[in-house]
Design an enzyme around this catalytic site. Structure first.
Site, short mmCIF file in Angstrom:
data_model
loop_
_atom_site.label_atom_id
_atom_site.label_comp_id
_atom_site.label_asym_id
_atom_site.label_seq_id
_atom_site.Cartn_x
_atom_site.Cartn_y
_atom_site.Cartn_z
N GLY A 1 -11.56 -13.59 -1.58
CA GLY A 1 -10.96 -14.49 -2.56
C GLY A 1 -9.45 -14.53 -2.52
N TYR B 1 -6.00 23.88 6.14
CA TYR B 1 -6.72 23.39 4.97
C TYR B 1 -5.89 22.39 4.17
CZ TYR B 1 -3.83 26.50 2.07
OH TYR B 1 -2.78 27.10 1.45
N GLY C 1 4.26 21.71 -0.05
CA GLY C 1 4.32 21.15 -1.41
C GLY C 1 4.87 19.75 -1.27
N THR C 2 3.98 18.81 -0.97
CA THR C 2 4.47 17.48 -0.59
C THR C 2 4.97 16.65 -1.77
OG1 THR C 2 2.16 16.84 -0.53
CG2 THR C 2 3.24 17.23 1.58
N ASN C 3 4.70 17.08 -3.00
CA ASN C 3 5.28 16.34 -4.13
C ASN C 3 6.79 16.49 -4.11
OD1 ASN C 3 2.65 15.97 -4.82
ND2 ASN C 3 2.68 17.36 -6.57
N ASP C 4 7.23 17.76 -4.07
CA ASP C 4 8.68 17.98 -4.02
C ASP C 4 9.25 17.59 -2.67
OD1 ASP C 4 10.11 18.96 -6.35
OD2 ASP C 4 8.55 20.50 -6.42
N LYS D 1 -13.59 -12.66 9.66
CA LYS D 1 -14.52 -13.78 9.53
C LYS D 1 -14.74 -14.46 10.89
CE LYS D 1 -14.02 -16.11 5.69
NZ LYS D 1 -13.17 -16.99 4.86
N CYS E 1 -0.68 21.63 -0.51
CA CYS E 1 -1.17 21.71 -1.89
C CYS E 1 -0.56 20.60 -2.75
CB CYS E 1 -0.89 23.08 -2.49
SG CYS E 1 0.86 23.46 -2.56
N ARG F 1 -10.91 -22.32 7.10
CA ARG F 1 -11.17 -21.06 6.39
C ARG F 1 -10.24 -19.98 6.90
NH1 ARG F 1 -17.33 -19.91 7.70
NH2 ARG F 1 -17.23 -18.76 5.73
N ARG G 1 0.90 30.80 -7.07
CA ARG G 1 2.33 30.52 -6.94
C ARG G 1 3.10 31.24 -8.04
NH1 ARG G 1 4.35 24.47 -7.61
NH2 ARG G 1 3.74 24.91 -9.75
N MET H 1 -7.51 -15.82 -0.06
CA MET H 1 -6.96 -17.06 0.48
C MET H 1 -8.00 -18.16 0.39
SD MET H 1 -4.61 -15.51 3.43
CE MET H 1 -5.54 -14.02 3.48
N ARG I 1 -1.08 27.36 -10.41
CA ARG I 1 0.27 27.35 -10.97
C ARG I 1 0.30 28.29 -12.15
NH1 ARG I 1 -1.91 22.33 -10.86
NH2 ARG I 1 -1.02 20.73 -9.50
N GLU J 1 8.58 22.97 0.70
CA GLU J 1 8.78 21.76 -0.11
C GLU J 1 10.23 21.31 -0.14
OE1 GLU J 1 7.65 22.70 -4.17
OE2 GLU J 1 8.20 24.79 -3.88
N SER K 1 2.44 26.61 2.72
CA SER K 1 1.66 25.57 2.06
C SER K 1 2.62 24.43 1.74
CB SER K 1 1.01 26.12 0.79
OG SER K 1 0.36 25.07 0.13
N ARG L 1 -20.42 -10.00 6.93
CA ARG L 1 -19.46 -8.89 7.00
C ARG L 1 -20.12 -7.66 6.38
NH1 ARG L 1 -15.79 -11.84 2.59
NH2 ARG L 1 -17.20 -11.68 0.85
N HIS M 1 4.31 14.39 -14.66
CA HIS M 1 3.55 15.43 -15.36
C HIS M 1 2.19 14.90 -15.82
CE1 HIS M 1 2.42 17.82 -18.96
NE2 HIS M 1 2.78 18.83 -18.19
P1 ADP Z 1 -14.13 -16.85 1.28
O1 ADP Z 1 -13.43 -16.04 2.30
O2 ADP Z 1 -13.38 -17.00 0.03
O3 ADP Z 1 -15.55 -16.42 1.11
P2 ADP Z 1 -15.07 -18.94 2.99
O4 ADP Z 1 -14.21 -19.36 4.11
O5 ADP Z 1 -16.20 -18.04 3.34
O6 ADP Z 1 -14.17 -18.32 1.85
O7 ADP Z 1 -15.62 -20.24 2.32
C1 ADP Z 1 -16.24 -20.23 1.08
C2 ADP Z 1 -17.52 -21.03 1.14
O8 ADP Z 1 -17.30 -22.32 1.62
C3 ADP Z 1 -18.59 -20.48 2.05
O9 ADP Z 1 -19.31 -19.45 1.47
C4 ADP Z 1 -19.45 -21.68 2.28
O10 ADP Z 1 -20.33 -21.83 1.20
C5 ADP Z 1 -18.45 -22.79 2.26
N1 ADP Z 1 -18.17 -23.19 3.64
C6 ADP Z 1 -17.21 -22.75 4.47
N2 ADP Z 1 -17.28 -23.35 5.67
C7 ADP Z 1 -18.32 -24.20 5.60
C8 ADP Z 1 -18.91 -25.11 6.53
N3 ADP Z 1 -18.47 -25.25 7.76
N4 ADP Z 1 -19.96 -25.83 6.10
C9 ADP Z 1 -20.43 -25.68 4.85
N5 ADP Z 1 -19.93 -24.87 3.94
C10 ADP Z 1 -18.87 -24.11 4.31
MG MG Z 2 7.16 22.03 -6.20
MG MG Z 3 -16.90 -16.35 2.42
#
Ligand code: ADP
Ligand code: MG
Ligand code: MG
Length: 880
Positions: free
Chosen positions: A101, A851, A766-769, A22, A831, A92, A618, A103, A562, A745, A764, A336, A455
Site C-alpha cells: 500500500g 555472547y 556497553g553499546t548504549n554509552d 512484484k 550488554c 504497478r 557491574r 505506492m 546493574r 563503552e 562486555s 509474495r 531511562h
Molecule cells: P498493491 O501493491 O498495492 O497490491 P497492485 O499493483 O498489486 O498494488 O495492484 C492492486 C490491484 O490492482 C491488484 O490486486 C489487482 O486487483 C489490480 N490489478 C493490477 N494489475 C492488474 C491487471 N493487469 N489486470 C487487472 N487487475 C489488475
Molecule cells: Mg554505561
Molecule cells: Mg498487490
C-alpha cells in the site's frame, strides 16, 4: 549497455533487486506456466537513473519502454490507443522489499474518449467500458496529477445517491457516462486542460509518478520503520489488463495459502464478483469468503487451489496472492511471501518441517525475529485496534499493548494500585530512578522526552512493560497533572488512554487487550535455533524475578546485572543517598555497611535463580545525580541519620551537582575516588557466591568494572576488587572461580583494547554509552534531533536501537581484534540494548563475540537472530 526493461518471460524470482518483488514474482509465475497477463518491468535501476537525471526519464530509457510496448502489442495482438483492438494496461509499482500500500497502482491505462467507445462496441458492454474509464480517470488524476481521489468520490457518491444506487454495481451505463463527463469537467477545472488523451503520454506520466512515489511521505516513513534503504528505488510493472468488472461471471480477490493469523493449513481469502482492483479491500461491498467461490465457479476455485499449492511448494513459504477472474477465466496477478502473526509464523514453520517441505534450518530463516516480541506481550484486539485513531505518536520503546487510567506521579500510581486499581498508565515528561515503583505497578508508560535508551525505555523493556517514549506530540503538565494530545484534547488523572509500545501510538480511551500465550510450537521452534547458533544468549537482569523470567525464555546467563537498580526501592534508596552525600570515609563506610547485607541477599537470590549459569555483575555505575535527594522530607531524614544540619547537607548536594553528569563522576571514577565502594560490593558478591555454592549450587560470578577508558583505571579498580575477593575468600576458608573484566563503552577503551585486554578477563560492550559517546549524542535527549535527522534524510535509522556498523561497529571490531590479539582467552560479549535487536545480533556474530545479552523479553529474539546468523554464515568470525 544496461538493460532497463524486461519482458515478464525474461526475468525470474532471483532478479528481485533489479525487478522489484512484484516484478520478479510475476516473471517467476510466468515461467512456471501460470496464467499471468503479459507485460514488462521497468527496473529499479531506471528509477535510480530517474533521480540521477534530475527527475526525468532519459531518452534511452524512454526508447526502451517504447520498444517493449510495441513488442507487447505484437504478442498480444492489440494496440495501444486503437479503438478497434485496444490494449489497456495497469501500471504497478514494486520495490525489492514488499511495501504494501505504499505506492499506488493505475488500472485501465490507455483509455480515452475514443478508445472507451471502441471497448464498448468490442465487448458489447457499455457499462463495463465506462466503469473502467471512470476508474482510470480517478486513479490517474489522483496518483499522477495529485487531484485527491476524494473529490472524485464525492461526485461518484452524489450520482449514486441521486439514482438510489446502494452498490457501485447498481449504477447503469448511463449513470457511469454521466460520472465520466463530470470527472473530466473536474479535471479540466483543476488542471486548466483536458484529461490527457494520448495513451503513450499517459504511460510515461504514470511511470514517472511511480518513480516519484518512492519518495512520498508514506513510503519514507514505512522504509524507516522497516529498515529499507532509501537508495533502492522501485521498479514499475506495465501489464495487460484483465477485467474483473465485466459482469457477474468476473471478479477479483486476494488469498493466502494458509491462514495468516492462525497459521492453519487452509486456503484463506476473499473475493468480489463484478469488481476490479482495490474494491475488495476498499470495503465498498462486503467481500465473500473464498469458500463461496466453490459454489459460484468450482472450476476456477479448484484451479486456484492448485496454483496456491504449487506456488507454496515452489517458494517454500506461505503465499499471499492476488487474482482476477475475467468471464470465468482465472488470472494470477501477484504472489509474495505472506505477512503473518507471530503465532502463525511459528505454526507454519513447524508444520512445514513436519510436512517435509522445509528443513529445520530453512524454517529458522523464514521467521522474522522481530515478530517474536509480540508473542510475549499483550496485544490489542485486532478489530478494536483497527477502529481506533491515534491521538499522538512517540517512539516504540518497549513492545506490548496497555490500557488504563492516567497517573502523573509514581506515588499516585502506587497509591491507586494499593487501592485495587489494576489498569494504570504512568505519564511523565521523563522518568528517573525514583519512579521505579510507579513504573513497576503500571501497565504502560508514556514519556514526552527521551530516546530508545532513555531511562524509561531501558527500564520498561527490562520489566516487559509497554512503553511509548519521547512522545513530543503530547505536552505534559506534571505540576497540574494533565496532558494535551496533538489535537488539543486534555487528559486528567483517572482518564483512560491506551498505548501501543510496538508502534508508538497513543490512543484516547480503552482498547481491549489480549494476553500473551505461548504454544508448543514456540518450544519446538526455539529448540531448533539452539542447535545451530554459535552465539550464547544472556540477559540483562537486576532481580531474581527478572532472572527467572529470562531463564524461562532461554537465557544462558546474566550479561549485565546493574547493582544500582537494586537501590531504586524506597527503603533502600535512603541508604544509597546516605552513601552518596557522606563526607567522610567513616560515614560512607557506615552507609555502605547498611547496603552490604541487602546487596548480598540480592546476589544470593540471583545466583540461585541462575542455577550455575554465569552472572556478570557491574560495579556501581550511574551518574550520582540520579540518586541525590531532592524532597525536603528526604533531606531532613538523611541529615538526621548522618548527624549533620539540613543546611550543610543541602550544600553538599549543591557541591555534587555536575554540569554534565553523564560524563562526570560515574563508573570506575566513583570506584577510584571512593575505593570503599568496590570493596563493599566485592565483599557482597563473594560472600553471596560462597553462601550459595555451600548450598550445592554452582556459582560463576564475573565482576565488571564500568566506564574504563585507560588501562590504569582498570588496574586500579581491579586491584581493589581482587584483593578484597581474596581476603574474603580467606576469611571464609572458601575457594571460588570468578572473573574480573570491564565494560567497553568509551571509544578510548576500543582504541587501546590491546592494553586493557592484557589485564582483563572479559570485555562486555556497553553499546548504549559507546553509541552516545561515539556520536556525541545524548541518549536521553536524542528524540527531537533524530526526528529532524530522519526528516532531512541525514539518518535512516536510530543508532541507539540498531548498531551503527560503519562507526560504532568499527570501534567494536577494532576492540575485538586488539583485545583478542593481546589475550587469546578474552571472553567477549555485548550488554547494550543492541544485544536484543536482530541486525545487531547478526553483527555481533560476524565480529566473533561469544555472547549477546539483552532484556528478558528479547531473549527469544536474540536466540533466533543468532541462529539465523549462524546458518547464513557458519564459518565467519574474526581471527586475532
Ligand atoms: P498493491 O501493491 O498495492 O497490491 P497492485 O499493483 O498489486 O498494488 O495492484 C492492486 C490491484 O490492482 C491488484 O490486486 C489487482 O486487483 C489490480 N490489478 C493490477 N494489475 C492488474 C491487471 N493487469 N489486470 C487487472 N487487475 C489488475
Ligand atoms: Mg554505561
Ligand atoms: Mg498487490
Amino acid at each position: 549497455m544496461a538493460k532497463y526493461v524486461y519482458m515478464f518471460y525474461e526475468g525470474n524470482a532471483n532478479m528481485r533487486e533489479l525487478l522489484g518483488g512484484k516484478g520478479a514474482n510475476l516473471c517467476e509465475m510466468t515461467g512456471l506456466g501460470l496464467p499471468v497477463p503479459r507485460g514488462f518491468t521497468v527496473t529499479t535501476e531506471a528509477c535510480t537513473r530517474y533521480y540521477e537525471d534530475g527527475e526525468a526519464i532519459a531518452d534511452d530509457i524512454a526508447a526502451e519502454i517504447a520498444a517493449r510496448l510495441e513488442l507487447l502489442e505484437k504478442e498480444i495482438g492489440k494496440k495501444f490507443g486503437n479503438p478497434a483492438e485496444p490494449l489497456l494496461v495497469s501500471v504497478r509499482s514494486g520495490s525489492r522489499a514488499s511495501m504494501p500500500g505504499m505506492m499506488d497502482t493505475i488500472l485501465n491505462l490507455g483509455l480515452n474518449d475514443e478508445v472507451v467507445e471502441g471497448l464498448s462496441a468490442l465487448t458489447s458492454n457499455e457499462r463495463f467500458a465506462y466503469d473502467s474509464y471512470r476508474r482510470f480517470i480517478t486513479m490517474f488524476s489522483d496518483v499522477v496529477m495529485e487531484i485527491p481521489k476524494a473529490s472524485f468520490d464525492k461526485i461518484f457518491d452524489a450520482v449514486k445517491e441521486e439514482n438510489g444506487a446502494v452498490y457501485d454495481t447498481d449504477l447503469t451505463a448511463e449513470n457511469l457516462k454521466e460520472i465520466v463527463a463530470k470527472f473530466k469537467a473536474l479535471y479540466r477545472e483543476r488542471k486548466s486542460e483536458d484529461f490527457p488523451q494520448d495513451p503513450r503520454a499517459q504511460l510515461m506520466e504514470a511511470v514517472k509518478a511511480v518513480f516519484r512515489s518512492w519518495n512520498n511521505t508514506r513510503a519514507i516513513a514505512y522504509r524507516r520503520l522497516n529498515d529499507i534503504p532509501g537508495d533502492w528505488g522501485t521498479a514499475v510493472n506495465v501489464q495487460e489488463m484483465v477485467y474483473g468488472n465485466m459482469g457477474n461471471d468476473s471478479g477479483t480477490g486476494v488469498a493466502f495459502s494458509r491462514d495468516p493469523s492462525t497459521g492453519e493449513n487452509k486456503l484463506y481469502g476473499e473475493f468480489l464478483m463484478n469488481a476490479q482492483g482495490e474494491d475488495v479491500v476498499a470495503g465498498i461491498r462486503t467481500p465473500l469468503p473464498l469458500d463461496e467461490l466453490k459454489k459460484i465457479n468450482p472450476t476456477v476455485h479448484g484451479e486456484f487451489s492448485k496454483y496456491s499449492k504449487k506456488l507454496e511448494e515452489h517458494y517454500k513459504d506461505m503465499q499471499d496472492m492476488e487474482f482476477t477472474i475475467e468471464r470465468g477465466k482465472l488470472f494470477m496477478l501477484q504472489t509474495r511471501n505472506g505477512k503473518r502473526t507471530a503465532h502463525a509464523a511459528l505454526k507454519i514453520a513447524v508444520d512445514m518441517v513436519r510436512e517435509g517441505m522445509l528443513t529445520e534450518n530453512e524454517a529458522i530463516l523464514k521467521v522474522d525475529a522481530k515478530l517474536l516480541d509480540s508473542l510475549l506481550h499483550p496485544t490489542f484486539e485486532p478489530g478494536a485496534l483497527k477502529a481506533a485513531v491515534p491521538v499522538a505518536k512517540g517512539l516504540p520503546a518497549s513492545p506490548g499493548a496497555a490500557t488504563g487510567k492516567v497517573y502523573f506521579e509514581a506515588k499516585d500510581a502506587v497509591e491507586a494500585h494499593k487501592q485495587g486499581e489494576k489498569f494504570l498508565i504512568l505519564v511523565r515528561a521523563e522518568t528517573s530512578p525514583e519512579d521505579i515503583e510507579g513504573m513497576n505497578v503500571a501497565q504502560g508508560i508514556l514519556t514526552s522526552r527521551g530516546g530508545m535508551t532513555s531511562h524509561a525505555a531501558v527500564v520498561a523493556r527490562g520489566m516487559g512493560t509497554c512503553c511509548v517514549a519521547g512522545c513530543g506530540e503530547v505536552s505534559i503538565n506534571e505540576a497540574e497533572k494533565f496532558f494535551i494530545d496533538k489535537n488539543g484534547k486534555k487528559y486528567f488523572e483517572g482518564d483512560y488512554i491506551s498505548l501501543d509500545g510496538s508502534t508508538g501510538n497513543v490512543y484516547d480511551g480503552q482498547i481491549p487487550t489480549i494476553d500473551a500465550t505461548l504454544s508448543g510450537d514456540f518450544g519446538t521452534f526455539m529448540g531448533w535455533t539452539d542447535k545451530v547458533r554459535r552465539l550464547r544468549v544472556r540477559t540483562n537482569a537486576d532481580t531474581p524475578h527478572d532472572a527467572a523470567v529470562a531463564v524461562s525464555y532461554g537465557a544462558e546467563g546474566i550479561g549485565l546485572c546493574r547493582t544500582e537498580h537494586m537501590f531504586f526501592e524506597a527503603d533502600r534508596i535512603s541508604a544509597m543517598r546516605e552513601m552518596i552525600v557522606s563526607e567522610t570515609e567513616e560515614q560512607r563506610r557506615r552507609a555502605l555497611e547498611k547496603m552490604l547485607p541487602m546487596q548480598r541477599k540480592d546476589f544470593e537470590g540471583i545466583f540461585e535463580a541462575m542455577e550455575g549459569r554465569p552472572v556478570t555483575i557491574r560495579l556501581l555505575d550511574p551518574p550520582l545525580h540520579e540518586f541525590l535527594p531532592q524532597a525536603d522530607a528526604d533531606i531532613e531524614a538523611i541529615s538526621k541519620e548522618l548527624n549533620i544540619s539540613g543546611e550543610k547537607l543541602r550544600m553538599t548536594i549543591r557541591d555534587l551537582h555536575e554540569i554534565n553528569p553523564m560524563l562526570g563522576n560515574r563508573g570506575c571514577r566513583l570506584a577510584i575516588i571512593f575505593p570503599e565502594i568496590p570493596e563493599v560490593q566485592t565483599r557482597a558478591i563473594i560472600e553471596a557466591a560462597v553462601n550459595v555454592s555451600r548450598k550445592g549450587i554452582k556459582v560463576l560470578p564475573e565482576i565488571m568494572i564500568p566506564l574504563v577508558g585507560d588501562v590504569k583505571e582498570y588496574k586500579f579498580v581491579r586491584n581493589t576488587v581482587k584483593q578484597t575477593a581474596e581476603k574474603v575468600l580467606k576469611e571464609l576458608g572458601a575457594e571460588l572461580e570468578y572473573l574480573i573484566g570491564t565494560m567497553v563503552e568509551i571509544p578510548r577503551a576500543c582504541l587501546t583494547a590491546d592494553e586493557i585486554g592484557k589485564e582483563a578477563e572479559f570485555f562486555s560492550f556497553g553499546t548504549n554509552d559507546l553509541t552516545q559517546m561515539a556520536y556525541g549524542l545524548s541518549r536521553d535527549d536524542a528524540g527531537k534531533i533524530l526526528d529532524a535527522y530522519f526528516d532531512k534524510k541525514i539518518y535512516e535509522y536510530d543508532p541507539t536501537s540498531r548498531i551503527d556498523v560503519g562507526g560504532v561497529g568499527k570501534l567494536m571490531e577494532m576492540a575485538v581484534k586488539l583485545g583478542r590479539g593481546a589475550n587469546k582467552e578474552l571472553h567477549l560479549g555485548i550488554c547494550g540494548e543492541h544485544g536484543g535487536e536482530p541486525s545487531s545480533v547478526i553483527f555481533c556474530h560476524n565480529i566473533g563475540l561469544d555472547y549477546v545479552s539483552c532484556s528478558p523479553f528479547r531473549v527469544p529474539i536474540a536466540r533466533l537472530a543468532a541462529a539465523q546468523a549462524a546458518i547464513r554464515d557458519p564459518g565467519h568470525h574474526i581471527e586475532a
